[in-house]
Design a protein around this motif. Structure first.
Motif, PDB file in Angstrom:
ATOM      1  N   ALA A 207       0.812  -1.403  -0.104  1.00  0.00           N
ATOM      2  CA  ALA A 207       0.031   0.059   0.089  1.00  0.00           C
ATOM      3  C   ALA A 207       0.674   1.322   0.026  1.00  0.00           C
ATOM      4  CB  ALA A 207      -0.961   0.060   1.281  1.00  0.00           C
ATOM      5  N   CYS A 208       0.466   2.108  -0.838  1.00  0.00           N
ATOM      6  CA  CYS A 208       1.062   3.505  -0.853  1.00  0.00           C
ATOM      7  C   CYS A 208       0.115   4.721  -0.035  1.00  0.00           C
ATOM      8  CB  CYS A 208       1.202   3.803  -2.221  1.00  0.00           C
ATOM      9  SG  CYS A 208       2.121   5.560  -2.514  1.00  0.00           S
ATOM     10  N   LEU A 209       1.024   5.202   0.838  1.00  0.00           N
ATOM     11  CA  LEU A 209       0.183   6.319   1.540  1.00  0.00           C
ATOM     12  C   LEU A 209       0.883   7.678   1.597  1.00  0.00           C
ATOM     13  CD1 LEU A 209      -2.324   6.828   3.030  1.00  0.00           C
ATOM     14  CD2 LEU A 209      -1.049   6.270   5.345  1.00  0.00           C
ATOM     15  N   LEU A 210       0.359   8.844   0.833  1.00  0.00           N
ATOM     16  CA  LEU A 210       0.993   9.925   0.991  1.00  0.00           C
ATOM     17  C   LEU A 210       0.473  10.866   2.158  1.00  0.00           C
ATOM     18  CD1 LEU A 210       2.079   8.905  -1.693  1.00  0.00           C
ATOM     19  CD2 LEU A 210       1.774  11.475  -2.706  1.00  0.00           C
ATOM     20  N   LEU A 211       1.279  11.582   3.007  1.00  0.00           N
ATOM     21  CA  LEU A 211       1.039  12.164   4.196  1.00  0.00           C
ATOM     22  C   LEU A 211       1.667  13.753   4.072  1.00  0.00           C
ATOM     23  CD1 LEU A 211       1.116   9.394   6.833  1.00  0.00           C
ATOM     24  CD2 LEU A 211      -0.966  10.507   5.597  1.00  0.00           C
ATOM     25  N   PHE A 212       1.281  14.373   2.927  1.00  0.00           N
ATOM     26  CA  PHE A 212       1.844  15.827   2.879  1.00  0.00           C
ATOM     27  C   PHE A 212       0.983  16.731   3.330  1.00  0.00           C
ATOM     28  CE2 PHE A 212       4.581  13.157  -0.148  1.00  0.00           C
ATOM     29  CZ  PHE A 212       5.664  13.570   0.384  1.00  0.00           C
ATOM     30  N   HIS A 213       1.221  17.910   3.913  1.00  0.00           N
ATOM     31  CA  HIS A 213       0.667  19.327   3.794  1.00  0.00           C
ATOM     32  C   HIS A 213       0.928  20.113   2.702  1.00  0.00           C
ATOM     33  CE1 HIS A 213      -0.960  18.475   7.950  1.00  0.00           C
ATOM     34  NE2 HIS A 213       0.357  17.962   8.110  1.00  0.00           N
ATOM     35  N   ASP A 214       2.231  19.871   2.316  1.00  0.00           N
ATOM     36  CA  ASP A 214       2.892  20.604   1.097  1.00  0.00           C
ATOM     37  C   ASP A 214       2.287  19.711   0.012  1.00  0.00           C
ATOM     38  OD1 ASP A 214       3.666  22.236  -1.014  1.00  0.00           O
ATOM     39  OD2 ASP A 214       5.749  22.522   0.120  1.00  0.00           O
ATOM     40  N   HIS A 215       1.238  20.034  -0.840  1.00  0.00           N
ATOM     41  CA  HIS A 215       1.129  19.012  -1.891  1.00  0.00           C
ATOM     42  C   HIS A 215       1.790  19.147  -3.281  1.00  0.00           C
ATOM     43  CE1 HIS A 215      -2.542  17.740   0.612  1.00  0.00           C
ATOM     44  NE2 HIS A 215      -2.747  19.243   0.639  1.00  0.00           N
ATOM     45  N   GLU A 216       2.889  20.184  -3.246  1.00  0.00           N
ATOM     46  CA  GLU A 216       3.369  20.008  -4.087  1.00  0.00           C
ATOM     47  C   GLU A 216       4.537  19.031  -4.601  1.00  0.00           C
ATOM     48  OE1 GLU A 216       4.475  24.755  -4.837  1.00  0.00           O
ATOM     49  OE2 GLU A 216       5.871  23.783  -3.590  1.00  0.00           O
ATOM     50  N   TRP A 217       4.619  18.150  -3.476  1.00  0.00           N
ATOM     51  CA  TRP A 217       5.370  16.683  -3.439  1.00  0.00           C
ATOM     52  C   TRP A 217       4.658  15.839  -4.179  1.00  0.00           C
ATOM     53  CZ3 TRP A 217      10.463  16.612  -1.757  1.00  0.00           C
ATOM     54  CH2 TRP A 217      10.812  17.764  -1.225  1.00  0.00           C
ATOM     55  N   GLU A 218       3.521  15.929  -4.143  1.00  0.00           N
ATOM     56  CA  GLU A 218       2.594  14.601  -4.430  1.00  0.00           C
ATOM     57  C   GLU A 218       2.795  14.137  -5.892  1.00  0.00           C
ATOM     58  OE1 GLU A 218      -0.713  15.253  -0.917  1.00  0.00           O
ATOM     59  OE2 GLU A 218      -1.219  15.757  -3.056  1.00  0.00           O
ATOM     60  N   LEU A 219       2.673  15.035  -6.821  1.00  0.00           N
ATOM     61  CA  LEU A 219       2.285  14.606  -8.452  1.00  0.00           C
ATOM     62  C   LEU A 219       3.059  13.612  -8.861  1.00  0.00           C
ATOM     63  CD1 LEU A 219       1.227  17.865  -9.981  1.00  0.00           C
ATOM     64  CD2 LEU A 219      -0.328  16.168  -9.010  1.00  0.00           C
ATOM     65  N   ALA A 220       4.536  13.696  -8.801  1.00  0.00           N
ATOM     66  CA  ALA A 220       5.217  12.829  -9.205  1.00  0.00           C
ATOM     67  C   ALA A 220       5.456  11.287  -8.656  1.00  0.00           C
ATOM     68  CB  ALA A 220       6.873  13.341  -9.077  1.00  0.00           C
ATOM     69  N   LEU A 221       5.262  11.507  -7.209  1.00  0.00           N
ATOM     70  CA  LEU A 221       5.092  10.325  -6.249  1.00  0.00           C
ATOM     71  C   LEU A 221       3.913   9.609  -6.869  1.00  0.00           C
ATOM     72  CD1 LEU A 221       6.363  11.868  -3.222  1.00  0.00           C
ATOM     73  CD2 LEU A 221       7.677  10.387  -4.567  1.00  0.00           C
ATOM     74  N   LEU A 222       2.710  10.213  -6.968  1.00  0.00           N
ATOM     75  CA  LEU A 222       1.306   9.811  -7.250  1.00  0.00           C
ATOM     76  C   LEU A 222       1.367   9.054  -8.765  1.00  0.00           C
ATOM     77  CD1 LEU A 222      -1.225  12.147  -5.949  1.00  0.00           C
ATOM     78  CD2 LEU A 222      -0.719   9.710  -4.984  1.00  0.00           C
ATOM     79  N   GLU A 223       1.997   9.694  -9.726  1.00  0.00           N
ATOM     80  CA  GLU A 223       2.254   9.177 -11.029  1.00  0.00           C
ATOM     81  C   GLU A 223       2.879   8.053 -10.875  1.00  0.00           C
ATOM     82  OE1 GLU A 223       3.449  10.653 -15.639  1.00  0.00           O
ATOM     83  OE2 GLU A 223       3.925  11.897 -13.653  1.00  0.00           O
ATOM     84  N   GLN A 224       4.098   7.896 -10.071  1.00  0.00           N
ATOM     85  CA  GLN A 224       4.752   6.521  -9.636  1.00  0.00           C
ATOM     86  C   GLN A 224       4.190   5.194  -9.247  1.00  0.00           C
ATOM     87  OE1 GLN A 224       7.915   6.911  -6.899  1.00  0.00           O
ATOM     88  NE2 GLN A 224       9.118   5.218  -7.667  1.00  0.00           N
TER      89      GLN A 224
ATOM     90  N   LEU B  98      -7.094   6.293  -6.945  1.00  0.00           N
ATOM     91  CA  LEU B  98      -6.692   7.145  -5.799  1.00  0.00           C
ATOM     92  C   LEU B  98      -7.500   7.315  -4.651  1.00  0.00           C
ATOM     93  CD1 LEU B  98      -4.381   8.922  -4.375  1.00  0.00           C
ATOM     94  CD2 LEU B  98      -5.234  10.492  -5.812  1.00  0.00           C
ATOM     95  N   THR B  99      -7.249   6.979  -3.445  1.00  0.00           N
ATOM     96  CA  THR B  99      -8.308   7.165  -2.166  1.00  0.00           C
ATOM     97  C   THR B  99      -8.036   8.545  -1.435  1.00  0.00           C
ATOM     98  OG1 THR B  99      -8.298   4.660  -2.053  1.00  0.00           O
ATOM     99  CG2 THR B  99      -9.139   6.038   0.093  1.00  0.00           C
ATOM    100  N   SER B 100      -8.838   9.257  -1.413  1.00  0.00           N
ATOM    101  CA  SER B 100      -8.788  10.456  -0.711  1.00  0.00           C
ATOM    102  C   SER B 100     -10.416  10.968  -0.247  1.00  0.00           C
ATOM    103  CB  SER B 100      -7.937  11.579  -1.315  1.00  0.00           C
ATOM    104  OG  SER B 100      -8.038  12.720  -0.575  1.00  0.00           O
ATOM    105  N   PRO B 101     -10.674  11.293   0.743  1.00  0.00           N
ATOM    106  CA  PRO B 101      -9.987  11.210   2.183  1.00  0.00           C
ATOM    107  C   PRO B 101      -9.509   9.727   2.397  1.00  0.00           C
ATOM    108  CG  PRO B 101     -12.273  11.404   2.599  1.00  0.00           C
ATOM    109  CD  PRO B 101     -12.210  11.645   1.221  1.00  0.00           C
ATOM    110  N   ILE B 102      -8.761   9.454   3.086  1.00  0.00           N
ATOM    111  CA  ILE B 102      -8.194   8.321   3.640  1.00  0.00           C
ATOM    112  C   ILE B 102      -8.664   7.959   5.137  1.00  0.00           C
ATOM    113  CG2 ILE B 102      -5.976   8.600   2.326  1.00  0.00           C
ATOM    114  CD1 ILE B 102      -4.600   9.331   5.141  1.00  0.00           C
ATOM    115  N   GLY B 103      -8.852   6.819   5.474  1.00  0.00           N
ATOM    116  CA  GLY B 103      -9.006   6.240   6.576  1.00  0.00           C
ATOM    117  C   GLY B 103     -10.608   5.930   6.694  1.00  0.00           C
ATOM    118  N   LEU B 104     -10.946   5.070   7.881  1.00  0.00           N
ATOM    119  CA  LEU B 104     -12.206   4.788   8.244  1.00  0.00           C
ATOM    120  C   LEU B 104     -12.941   5.898   8.955  1.00  0.00           C
ATOM    121  CD1 LEU B 104     -11.771   1.305   9.338  1.00  0.00           C
ATOM    122  CD2 LEU B 104     -12.430   2.061   7.099  1.00  0.00           C
TER     123      LEU B 104
END
Length: 283
Positions: free
Chosen positions: A193-210, A248-254
């Motif tokens: 499972a891959c989980l991204l926990l960023f407040h600065d969402h600039e970090w996300e796109l390349a990681l999500l594409e991967q 892509l799951t968002s929001p995350i969690g139960l």
């Protein structure tokens, strides 16, 4: 081969008895039939060591003690009924059900080692159950693994919770990542499972594409409605197909709207473990 393998190196509770059964003198008990209800699934296993101690978990201490005693007197593999329908009127299961359990005092060590090697290589495995067992094979999945990328207390809380539960986790903070680039040396398979926990969402796109190009069974990213909308549009602008973005799951969690890192970690991990257990039940 696994000549120097030790039981302590196995973290997945579903694999513990199998790992123990690789060793000489260890017997293997497998639930091959369930009548009524029981708190463990079909195929659950318990290993009995030469000294009578056990490895694994069948949820009932009295049952485990009885199995250890019976295994010590077992000369060849056989299926024994415990609980409802058993000839032993002095032994009953708390749930009132009945279990058919295959007692194998000398399981095929080579087959056990081959199955364990496959699991450690992140491949599914099967173990043939010989004898009069109604369950012909025991199927195993590689253990659950999390790849968590993020920053701050959310990342720390999730990594700490996984460590406490002995769940394999690879945690990557912004110190080990490059903005706008995929993560190096990250490998996703169907049991990761891959989980991204960023407040600065600039970090996300390349990681999500991967991650979206991988076989990861779960891909999630924290954030509110605005972040989710911006993320979807940005991924589409990068040419990511709609069906992949839908993974892509968002929001995350139960739990809705968690307001603390610890609660968010517990909520997200519960969701991921639940999905993994569904795959294990279907295997």
């Amino acid at each position: 081969m696994l000549a120097d393998h030790t039981i302590e190196t196995v973290h997945d509770e579903d694999h513990l008895a199998l790992a123990a059964a690789c060793q000489p003198g260890v017997g293997l008990c497998t639930i091959v039939g369930i009548e009524g209800s029981f708190s463990r699934r079909l195929g659950a296993q318990l290993a009995v060591l030469p000294d009578g101690s056990t490895v694994g978990d069948l949820a009932d201490g009295c049952l485990e003690s009885q199995l250890a005693s019976d295994m010590m007197q077992c000369a060849q593999r056989r299926v024994v009924r415990y609980g409802r329908g058993s000839s032993r009127i002095d032994f009953r299961l708390p749930c009132g059900g009945g279990l058919d359990i295959l007692l194998d005092p000398a399981p095929d060590r080579g087959a056990c080692r081959a199955a364990l090697e496959a699991l450690q290589a992140r491949r599914p495995a099967r173990l043939a159950l010989e004898g009069a067992s109604p369950l012909l094979t025991r199927n195993y999945l590689p253990s659950l693994k999390l790849v968590v990328l993020g920053e701050g207390p959310e990342l720390e809380s999730l990594a700490s919770l996984c460590s406490a539960m002995r769940i394999d986790v690879e945690a990557y903070s912004t110190n080990g990542l490059a903005l706008g680039q995929a993560a190096r040396n990250v490998c996703y398979d169907h049991w990761t499972a891959c989980l991204l926990l960023f407040h600065d969402h600039e970090w996300e796109l390349a990681l999500l594409e991967q991650a979206l190009a991988s076989d990861a069974f779960y891909i999630g990213a924290q954030g509110g409605e605005r972040a989710r909308s911006d993320r979807t549009l940005a991924l589409a602008a990068r040419g990511i197909p709609e069906e992949k973005i839908a993974r892509l799951t968002s929001p995350i969690g139960l739990l809705p709207a968690c307001k603390s890192p610890r609660n968010l970690a517990l909520s997200a991990l519960s969701e991921i473990v639940g999905l993994y257990e569904e795959m294990r039940a279907a295997s």
